[in-house]
Motif scaffolding. Structure first.
Motif, short mmCIF file in Angstrom:
data_model
loop_
_atom_site.label_atom_id
_atom_site.label_comp_id
_atom_site.label_asym_id
_atom_site.label_seq_id
_atom_site.Cartn_x
_atom_site.Cartn_y
_atom_site.Cartn_z
N LYS A 117 0.88 -1.17 0.00
CA LYS A 117 0.00 0.00 0.00
C LYS A 117 0.92 1.22 0.00
CE LYS A 117 -3.89 -2.02 2.50
NZ LYS A 117 -4.77 -1.89 3.67
N PRO A 118 0.71 2.17 -0.92
CA PRO A 118 1.65 3.29 -1.07
C PRO A 118 1.87 4.10 0.20
CG PRO A 118 0.03 3.30 -2.84
CD PRO A 118 -0.38 2.23 -1.88
N GLU A 119 0.87 4.19 1.07
CA GLU A 119 1.03 5.02 2.26
C GLU A 119 1.89 4.37 3.34
OE1 GLU A 119 -3.02 2.96 2.67
OE2 GLU A 119 -1.83 3.83 1.08
N TRP A 120 2.16 3.07 3.21
CA TRP A 120 2.95 2.35 4.22
C TRP A 120 4.24 1.83 3.62
CZ3 TRP A 120 1.69 3.12 9.01
CH2 TRP A 120 0.36 3.39 9.34
N LEU A 121 5.37 2.23 4.21
CA LEU A 121 6.68 1.74 3.80
C LEU A 121 7.25 0.94 4.96
CD1 LEU A 121 9.02 1.69 1.74
CD2 LEU A 121 9.90 3.75 2.87
N ILE A 122 7.53 -0.33 4.71
CA ILE A 122 8.07 -1.22 5.73
C ILE A 122 9.40 -1.75 5.20
CG2 ILE A 122 7.78 -3.41 6.94
CD1 ILE A 122 4.73 -1.57 5.88
N MET A 123 10.48 -1.55 5.97
CA MET A 123 11.79 -2.02 5.53
C MET A 123 12.73 -2.21 6.71
SD MET A 123 12.90 1.43 3.71
CE MET A 123 12.96 2.91 4.67
N VAL A 124 13.69 -3.09 6.52
CA VAL A 124 14.69 -3.37 7.54
C VAL A 124 15.60 -2.16 7.65
CG1 VAL A 124 16.59 -4.88 8.24
CG2 VAL A 124 14.58 -5.85 7.12
N PRO A 175 25.09 7.79 9.15
CA PRO A 175 26.17 8.68 9.55
C PRO A 175 27.57 8.05 9.46
CG PRO A 175 25.03 7.89 11.48
CD PRO A 175 24.26 7.39 10.29
N CYS A 176 27.65 6.74 9.39
CA CYS A 176 28.97 6.09 9.39
C CYS A 176 29.77 6.40 8.13
CB CYS A 176 28.81 4.58 9.54
SG CYS A 176 28.03 4.12 11.09
N HIS A 177 29.14 6.27 6.97
CA HIS A 177 29.87 6.48 5.72
C HIS A 177 29.11 7.35 4.73
CE1 HIS A 177 31.78 2.83 7.38
NE2 HIS A 177 32.86 3.49 7.03
N GLY A 178 28.00 7.93 5.16
CA GLY A 178 27.32 8.91 4.34
C GLY A 178 26.33 8.39 3.32
N SER A 179 25.87 7.16 3.43
CA SER A 179 24.86 6.68 2.49
C SER A 179 23.55 7.40 2.75
CB SER A 179 24.66 5.17 2.65
OG SER A 179 25.81 4.47 2.26
N GLN A 180 22.86 7.76 1.66
CA GLN A 180 21.58 8.46 1.77
C GLN A 180 20.52 7.68 1.02
OE1 GLN A 180 21.55 12.72 1.31
NE2 GLN A 180 23.77 12.82 1.60
N TYR A 181 19.36 7.56 1.66
CA TYR A 181 18.24 6.81 1.09
C TYR A 181 17.06 7.77 0.92
CZ TYR A 181 21.02 2.84 2.67
OH TYR A 181 22.03 1.94 2.88
N ASP A 182 16.24 7.53 -0.10
CA ASP A 182 15.10 8.41 -0.35
C ASP A 182 13.86 7.96 0.42
OD1 ASP A 182 14.10 6.24 -1.81
OD2 ASP A 182 14.29 7.22 -3.75
N THR A 183 12.71 8.54 0.11
CA THR A 183 11.47 8.26 0.83
C THR A 183 10.89 6.89 0.52
OG1 THR A 183 10.19 9.37 -0.89
CG2 THR A 183 10.86 10.71 1.00
N SER A 184 11.58 6.13 -0.33
CA SER A 184 11.20 4.75 -0.59
C SER A 184 12.26 3.78 -0.09
CB SER A 184 10.96 4.55 -2.09
OG SER A 184 10.42 3.28 -2.36
N GLY A 185 13.29 4.31 0.58
CA GLY A 185 14.35 3.47 1.11
C GLY A 185 15.35 3.02 0.07
N ARG A 186 15.38 3.72 -1.08
CA ARG A 186 16.33 3.36 -2.13
C ARG A 186 17.62 4.15 -1.96
NH1 ARG A 186 11.78 4.41 -6.57
NH2 ARG A 186 11.94 6.36 -5.45
N ILE A 187 18.75 3.50 -2.22
CA ILE A 187 20.04 4.17 -2.11
C ILE A 187 20.14 5.22 -3.21
CG2 ILE A 187 21.23 2.36 -3.45
CD1 ILE A 187 22.75 4.51 -0.65
N ARG A 188 20.50 6.43 -2.79
CA ARG A 188 20.62 7.53 -3.76
C ARG A 188 22.04 8.06 -3.83
NH1 ARG A 188 15.81 10.10 -4.98
NH2 ARG A 188 17.05 11.07 -6.60
N GLN A 189 22.77 7.96 -2.73
CA GLN A 189 24.11 8.53 -2.68
C GLN A 189 24.90 7.81 -1.60
OE1 GLN A 189 23.91 12.77 -2.30
NE2 GLN A 189 25.95 12.91 -1.41
N LYS A 215 23.09 -1.46 -2.13
CA LYS A 215 21.70 -1.87 -2.34
C LYS A 215 20.74 -0.98 -1.58
CE LYS A 215 22.43 -5.84 -4.53
NZ LYS A 215 21.94 -6.09 -5.85
N ASN A 216 19.48 -1.06 -1.97
CA ASN A 216 18.41 -0.37 -1.25
C ASN A 216 18.22 -1.03 0.11
OD1 ASN A 216 17.95 1.10 -3.63
ND2 ASN A 216 16.46 -0.39 -4.36
N LEU A 217 17.56 -0.31 1.03
CA LEU A 217 17.19 -0.93 2.29
C LEU A 217 16.25 -2.09 1.98
CD1 LEU A 217 16.62 2.20 4.57
CD2 LEU A 217 18.58 0.67 4.55
#
Length: 175
Positions: free
Chosen positions: A108-115, A138-152, A157-159
């Motif tokens: 369901k788009p309104e719910w994001l569940i991830m490890v 904060p350890c190495h600067g990985s950034q994830y978006d509002t879907s938990g995908r790796i962006r930077q 891999k994504n979460l």
């Protein structure tokens, strides 16, 4: 003088029956002997209790997030806003290091569940930080978006999205 011969019926000797019976008894005995060793490899009751986690979603307001524990790992449960959903959908998937659409990551788009474990070195990302409105490790600067995908950052891999299902509108079962 008469010679005696073994009794035969249709080419089967009495001794053949004894061989088959002894072999069958031996196989049953061997199976009974190794069963405890095989059975002890099954997960214990405390491990089975951790294999699934039910989460009540009714108390999570839009725009907020909770962290629950499943199999000893933190799981982020975020009730996404319309802005979060749109931001996740508007990403050009081909530009992502680990291409995956938002629709592939949610039921369901309104719910994001991830490890909630960074896929780089296993750190716990901080919510609501970073340049993409998602999570920042904060350890190495990985950034994830509002879907938990790796962006930077260095994460490959994504979460991870755990297996989950909606039991009803207000409850999910993870695992």
């Amino acid at each position: 003088m008469t010679t005696t011969t073994p009794v035969e019926e249709d080419g089967v000797k009495r001794r053949d029956f004894l061989y088959v019976a002894a072999g069958g008894l031996g196989a049953v005995g061997a199976a009974a002997a190794i069963w405890p060793f095989i059975s002890q490899m099954n997960p214990s009751a405390d491990v089975l209790a951790l294999s699934t986690t039910e989460v009540d979603l009714s108390g999570i307001e839009v725009g907020s997030e909770i962290t629950v524990v499943w199999q000893g790992k933190p799981v982020f449960v975020r009730h996404r806003t319309e802005e979060n959903i749109e931001a996740a959908r508007d990403v050009v998937v081909a530009d992502l290091p680990d291409p995956q659409t938002d629709a592939e990551r949610v039921i369901k788009p309104e719910w994001l569940i991830m490890v909630g474990v960074c896929t780089h070195l296993g750190c716990i990302p901080l919510k609501g930080q970073g340049d993409y409105g998602g999570w920042f490790c904060p350890c190495h600067g990985s950034q994830y978006d509002t879907s938990g995908r790796i962006r930077q950052g260095p994460a490959p891999k994504n979460l991870i999205v755990p297996p989950y299902e909606f039991l009803n509108d207000d409850t999910i079962k993870i695992g």
